[in-house]
Design a protein around this motif. Sequence first.
Motif, mmCIF file in Angstrom:
data_model
loop_
_atom_site.group_PDB
_atom_site.id
_atom_site.type_symbol
_atom_site.label_atom_id
_atom_site.label_comp_id
_atom_site.label_asym_id
_atom_site.label_seq_id
_atom_site.Cartn_x
_atom_site.Cartn_y
_atom_site.Cartn_z
ATOM 1 N N THR A 160 0.717 5.663 -16.601
ATOM 2 C CA THR A 160 -0.761 5.372 -16.442
ATOM 3 C C THR A 160 -0.974 4.120 -15.565
ATOM 4 N N ILE A 161 -1.928 4.396 -14.553
ATOM 5 C CA ILE A 161 -2.317 3.392 -13.451
ATOM 6 C C ILE A 161 -3.587 2.958 -14.065
ATOM 7 N N THR A 162 -3.822 1.542 -13.708
ATOM 8 C CA THR A 162 -4.978 0.904 -14.213
ATOM 9 C C THR A 162 -5.333 -0.372 -13.072
ATOM 10 N N ARG A 163 -6.614 -0.088 -12.510
ATOM 11 C CA ARG A 163 -7.183 -1.202 -11.614
ATOM 12 C C ARG A 163 -7.121 -2.583 -12.059
ATOM 13 N N ASN A 164 -6.312 -3.565 -11.638
ATOM 14 C CA ASN A 164 -6.420 -4.955 -12.307
ATOM 15 C C ASN A 164 -7.297 -5.916 -11.581
ATOM 16 N N GLY A 165 -7.963 -5.491 -10.321
ATOM 17 C CA GLY A 165 -8.597 -6.391 -9.626
ATOM 18 C C GLY A 165 -7.904 -7.416 -8.566
ATOM 19 N N ASN A 166 -6.788 -7.126 -8.390
ATOM 20 C CA ASN A 166 -6.088 -7.900 -7.377
ATOM 21 C C ASN A 166 -6.342 -7.543 -6.099
ATOM 22 N N ASP A 167 -7.197 -6.716 -6.191
ATOM 23 C CA ASP A 167 -7.748 -6.279 -4.643
ATOM 24 C C ASP A 167 -8.857 -7.018 -4.251
ATOM 25 N N GLN A 168 -9.359 -7.765 -5.300
ATOM 26 C CA GLN A 168 -10.487 -8.800 -5.251
ATOM 27 C C GLN A 168 -11.617 -8.074 -4.367
ATOM 28 N N THR A 169 -12.025 -6.928 -4.859
ATOM 29 C CA THR A 169 -13.182 -6.101 -4.425
ATOM 30 C C THR A 169 -14.133 -6.046 -5.340
ATOM 31 N N GLU A 170 -15.475 -6.395 -5.162
ATOM 32 C CA GLU A 170 -16.475 -6.350 -6.233
ATOM 33 C C GLU A 170 -16.825 -4.688 -6.335
ATOM 34 N N GLY A 171 -17.258 -4.285 -7.340
ATOM 35 C CA GLY A 171 -17.654 -2.954 -7.463
ATOM 36 C C GLY A 171 -16.455 -2.103 -7.657
ATOM 37 N N ILE A 172 -16.806 -0.668 -6.997
ATOM 38 C CA ILE A 172 -15.768 0.311 -6.979
ATOM 39 C C ILE A 172 -14.880 0.387 -5.650
ATOM 40 N N TYR A 173 -13.526 0.299 -6.131
ATOM 41 C CA TYR A 173 -12.457 0.380 -5.135
ATOM 42 C C TYR A 173 -11.578 1.575 -5.549
ATOM 43 N N TRP A 174 -10.663 2.143 -4.364
ATOM 44 C CA TRP A 174 -10.039 3.358 -4.320
ATOM 45 C C TRP A 174 -8.725 2.948 -4.254
ATOM 46 N N PRO A 175 -7.904 2.214 -5.092
ATOM 47 C CA PRO A 175 -6.331 1.958 -4.873
ATOM 48 C C PRO A 175 -5.624 3.292 -5.287
ATOM 49 N N ARG A 176 -4.364 3.408 -4.837
ATOM 50 C CA ARG A 176 -3.812 4.557 -5.101
ATOM 51 C C ARG A 176 -2.317 4.303 -5.121
ATOM 52 N N ILE A 177 -1.505 5.201 -5.910
ATOM 53 C CA ILE A 177 0.051 5.141 -5.853
ATOM 54 C C ILE A 177 0.294 6.296 -4.832
ATOM 55 N N ARG A 178 1.544 6.434 -4.335
ATOM 56 C CA ARG A 178 2.023 7.576 -3.398
ATOM 57 C C ARG A 178 3.352 7.646 -3.310
ATOM 58 N N THR A 179 3.795 8.826 -2.989
ATOM 59 C CA THR A 179 5.420 8.860 -2.683
ATOM 60 C C THR A 179 5.641 8.398 -1.328
ATOM 61 N N LEU A 180 6.882 8.221 -1.082
ATOM 62 C CA LEU A 180 7.246 7.886 0.504
ATOM 63 C C LEU A 180 7.164 9.079 1.308
ATOM 64 N N TRP A 181 6.905 8.816 2.532
ATOM 65 C CA TRP A 181 6.846 9.909 3.465
ATOM 66 C C TRP A 181 8.044 9.890 4.485
ATOM 67 N N PHE A 182 9.009 10.949 4.235
ATOM 68 C CA PHE A 182 10.145 11.073 5.039
ATOM 69 C C PHE A 182 10.043 12.460 6.116
ATOM 70 N N GLU A 183 10.149 12.176 7.289
ATOM 71 C CA GLU A 183 10.362 13.163 8.416
ATOM 72 C C GLU A 183 11.699 13.941 8.136
ATOM 73 N N SER A 184 11.891 14.293 6.842
ATOM 74 C CA SER A 184 13.263 14.986 6.747
ATOM 75 C C SER A 184 13.076 16.481 6.801
ATOM 76 N N ASP A 185 14.096 17.181 6.659
ATOM 77 C CA ASP A 185 14.327 18.670 6.800
ATOM 78 C C ASP A 185 14.365 19.324 5.635
ATOM 79 N N VAL A 186 13.839 18.716 4.702
ATOM 80 C CA VAL A 186 14.035 19.326 3.087
ATOM 81 C C VAL A 186 12.869 20.430 2.921
#
Length: 346
Positions: free
Chosen positions: A91-117
């Motif tokens: 569960t991910i919840t916007r906590n306000g640490n972005d200090q943006t009033e109103g709507i914001y679009w924070p995200r989680i993500r996986t790392l990106w590797f230029e691998s050969d998989v």
Amino acid sequence: MKMIKKVLAIALCVAVVACFGMSTMAVSAEEITSVDGIRWFPIPEDKQFDDAWEVECVKENCGCQRYNDDPAETGYENFLDTVYGENGSLTITRNGNDQTEGIYWPRIRTLWFESDVEMSVEKANTVYFNFDAAEGTSWNIMLSFNGLSIKFSKTIADAAGKTGTVANSDGDGVGGHYEGSFNLQAALEEISKESGTESSVNATALLNMSKTYIPMVSIFCVGEVGASLTMNELYITSAEDTEGANCTFLDMGVLTGMGEEYYELEDEPADEPVDEPVDEPVDEPVDEPVDEPVDEPVEDDKKGEDKKDEGNNGGDNTGLIIAIVAVVVVAGAAAAFIIIKKKKAA
């Protein structure tokens, strides 16, 4: 004499093969070059807080850090709270640490590797999803194949029976429960037909690529402070593999292609620095006459030689192993020579 030469030649070949075999065993490692499918959720308990995942903490260029990084050390607060459930959900919840009033679009993500998989989108052609967006929360899920980012909000909403709630891939989904699957190839073709979206351009490019790799996933939790999204399931595999049994769970071992060896290296204790001998400083007398000169201690040169010898003898046993093999081979050759000689005498 010819027989002796043959025996010695065979013994030498055996020694070379044995040494080569030992060196191969020393450098061999588990490698992952391709997967039939990939799973992000649910998350096994032993993979929680894996370094493969990050959360947004900087607005500029969406700077991210690991979920459990210490803000006192990094200087950044996470924009989303991350809480694992007993069933492997997140569960991910916007906590306000972005200090943006109103709507914001924070995200989680996986790392990106230029691998050969590799992961073929022709074989792993079906995306399965199950998640809940709280009331008043919007969302979007973006997959980046070969560096090409494509949003699937409209595709997911349509597949979950919420047709018409999202205009195109640029739009965000609305709150509610989403569960179902969609054909990845068909979705890419539909998105490529959109007008004026970045996803349409990238989808067109991806459809023309002959080889694809494990995608990076970004999950956006959109809304006011308190907006919340719970991911229960998300994986890509074949249409027949509805439960994702053929999927490989995405972690750092997969991203790096090293498998479990990645975690074995992480668990190895760091080498402690070797303390070099230090000459003790000689205190010079202050404001007192010196009757006799003080002899400065001279370090025995032999210590350096002993240290050098220790360095040559410790750590690497390759020379010792080769020497043992050589002794065994010579002994075998000698035994063979005696047997041959006895046979001739008989």
